[in-house]
Design an enzyme around this catalytic site. Structure first.
Site, PDB file in Angstrom:
ATOM      1  N   GLU A   1       0.448  -1.289   5.772  1.00  0.00           N
ATOM      2  CA  GLU A   1       1.505  -0.717   6.619  1.00  0.00           C
ATOM      3  C   GLU A   1       1.281   0.764   6.848  1.00  0.00           C
ATOM      4  O   GLU A   1       1.570   1.286   7.929  1.00  0.00           O
ATOM      5  CB  GLU A   1       2.868  -0.956   5.973  1.00  0.00           C
ATOM      6  CG  GLU A   1       4.065  -0.603   6.857  1.00  0.00           C
ATOM      7  CD  GLU A   1       4.515   0.857   6.757  1.00  0.00           C
ATOM      8  OE1 GLU A   1       5.353   1.278   7.569  1.00  0.00           O
ATOM      9  OE2 GLU A   1       4.001   1.597   5.864  1.00  0.00           O
TER      10      GLU A   1
ATOM     11  N   ASP B   1       0.818  -1.213   0.000  1.00  0.00           N
ATOM     12  CA  ASP B   1       0.000   0.000   0.000  1.00  0.00           C
ATOM     13  C   ASP B   1       0.852   1.264   0.000  1.00  0.00           C
ATOM     14  O   ASP B   1       2.022   1.258   0.414  1.00  0.00           O
ATOM     15  CB  ASP B   1      -0.966   0.002   1.179  1.00  0.00           C
ATOM     16  CG  ASP B   1      -0.259  -0.013   2.531  1.00  0.00           C
ATOM     17  OD1 ASP B   1       0.753  -0.734   2.661  1.00  0.00           O
ATOM     18  OD2 ASP B   1      -0.716   0.688   3.457  1.00  0.00           O
TER      19      ASP B   1
END
Length: 445
Positions: free
Chosen positions: A170, A105
């Site tokens: 994350e 991400d």
């Protein structure tokens, strides 16, 4: 038909290596397979809050198939996949494995502030590739894969298992990614000795290596009180109590800033406290009611606590007694609070007593580079590995690129990317060749 490894074949193989990791001009970068694979990955919009993990997994699984790496997909939370690629080691001694970690991400973008569209992976004439995730951290994940591609082409194979791990979320604290993974049987079964993760863009031929990080405490303080007319004073209102808390918090914050300004402490040695939101009032379609004092006030703070023994309990006590005391009708809780059961914040030993540090230092020394350990201000997935009792070191083998993580016009230079692949290849080679059985290194500053 089996190819004979004679001198001519070896020469052709060497030419292939040079093509993959070298480029002398923009035209070469445009045709370079490694650069183009990187740009393809950058174009996948895995942007929070709705990252397209499905497209990323499809692309990465295809890369694994090309490399002959078996894959597994775990979903501890629906639509939050974890992809595991495995290169099996040759040893029969059940050596602990190496994990090469990267998150899929990326953070949000303000497209109108960008020079080029952030998911176009535009490359200019100087080889600069503009894309969200080009530094944080799609570059690291792709360098892992390109390193494996080179090592496999050389005919090299590891003695211990090498796992390439691709995780979600994350950028939103990793709770549904590594936060679920590190305490799972799936993680335990990997028998990991070391996790390599993202680090910092480096300069002057010294790679910054994060061997620990400040604990992430996302603190929410709430105050309650009687509501009343906005024109009168009355004691113990929610707003009054919150202002007292803010004054106390700001005084503490000023003391930490002064320690850094005076040179008494390094930035990684002090507590960071920053206000991130303040919420109160009675909303109306046009704004807020101006003559009603609110009965509830809430404030959020991003608090980062360095790994100093005893500091966690000290700060928790201060929050309870000064920042959010019950005597002022205040409560608090943590959206995220990184710590072990003992309250300690683990770090990884960053000297040659730790063989993984020694091997990392040896690898970069072949490129006339050195290492500089650092406690990171920001958080990464490495903290979960350390909390699980596993070594974790964060290094991004990129130099001489402006630090633009989470910034507009995030950029990665294609030539530096190719140089970084060479360094990463040597790290993977040494880690995968190490046949010792090191003890897990954990310590607390």
């Amino acid at each position: 038909m089996k190819l004979r490894r004679d001198a001519s074949f070896g020469f052709l193989l060497l030419l292939c290596f040079c093509w993959e990791v070298c480029a002398i001009g923009p035209e070469d970068l445009e045709r370079n397979p490694a650069v183009q694979r990187f740009r393809t990955y950058l174009r996948i919009p895995t942007v929070q809050p709705e990252p397209d993990y499905a497209q990323a997994i499809e692309y990465l699984t295809g890369q694994a198939k090309e490399l002959g790496l078996p894959t597994k997909i775990f979903e501890f939370v629906p639509k939050k996949p974890i992809l595991l690629m495995t290169w099996k080691g040759s040893s029969k001694e059940k050596l602990q494995s190496v994990i090469l970690n990267s998150h899929m991400d990326v953070v949000e973008v303000e497209e109108d502030k960008w020079k080029y569209p952030p998911f176009e992976a535009h490359m200019d004439e100087e080889g600069n590739i503009y894309a969200r995730g080009s530094q944080d951290m799609k570059v690291v994940g792709m360098m892992y894969l390109e390193a494996i591609r080179i090592l496999k082409a050389e005919g090299w194979a590891p003695v211990r298992d090498i796992h390439v791990l691709w995780v979600p979320d994350e950028e939103v604290a990793g709770i549904d990614g590594w936060g679920k993974f590190y305490s799972s049987k799936e993680f335990e079964e990997l028998n990991a000795a070391i996790v390599l993760d993202e680090g910092h863009i480096s300069y002057n031929n010294t790679y910054i290596v994060n061997n620990g990080e400040k604990a992430m405490w996302w603190l929410v303080i709430q105050g309650t009180g009687e509501t009343g007319h906005g024109s009168i004073y009355f004691d113990n209102s929610a707003s009054e109590n919150m202002f007292k808390s803010l004054a106390s918090i700001n005084a503490f914050r000023d003391s930490q800033v002064a320690l850094v300004s005076s040179g008494e402490r390094l930035p990684e040695e002090v507590v960071v406290v920053n206000s991130v939101y303040l919420k109160s009032g009675s909303p109306t379609p046009e704004g807020y009611t101006m003559n009603i004092q609110p009965s509830v006030v809430e404030a959020g703070f991003d608090v980062r606590v360095p790994p100093v023994e005893g500091l966690g309990p000290f700060l928790t006590k201060r929050i309870a007694e000064e920042w959010a005391p019950k005597s002022r009708n205040m409560t608090f809780y943590f959206k995220v609070k990184t710590e072990t059961q003992t309250g300690e914040i683990p770090i990884t030993t960053a000297d040659d007593t730790n063989p993984w540090w020694y091997l990392l230092r040896t690898a970069v020394s072949k490129f006339n580079a050195t290492l500089s350990p650092q406690i990171a201000n920001g958080a990464s997935d490495s903290r979960y590995a350390r909390m699980g009792g596993v070594n974790a070191l964060g290094i991004t083998t990129i130099q001489n690129v402006p630090f633009l993580i989470h910034s507009h016009n995030e950029v990665m230079n294609g030539y530096e990317f190719l140089k970084g692949i060479n360094v990463t290849t040597e790290i993977v080679r040494l880690y995968g060749s190490f046949s010792g059985s090191p003890q897990t290194s954990r310590s607390v500053l």
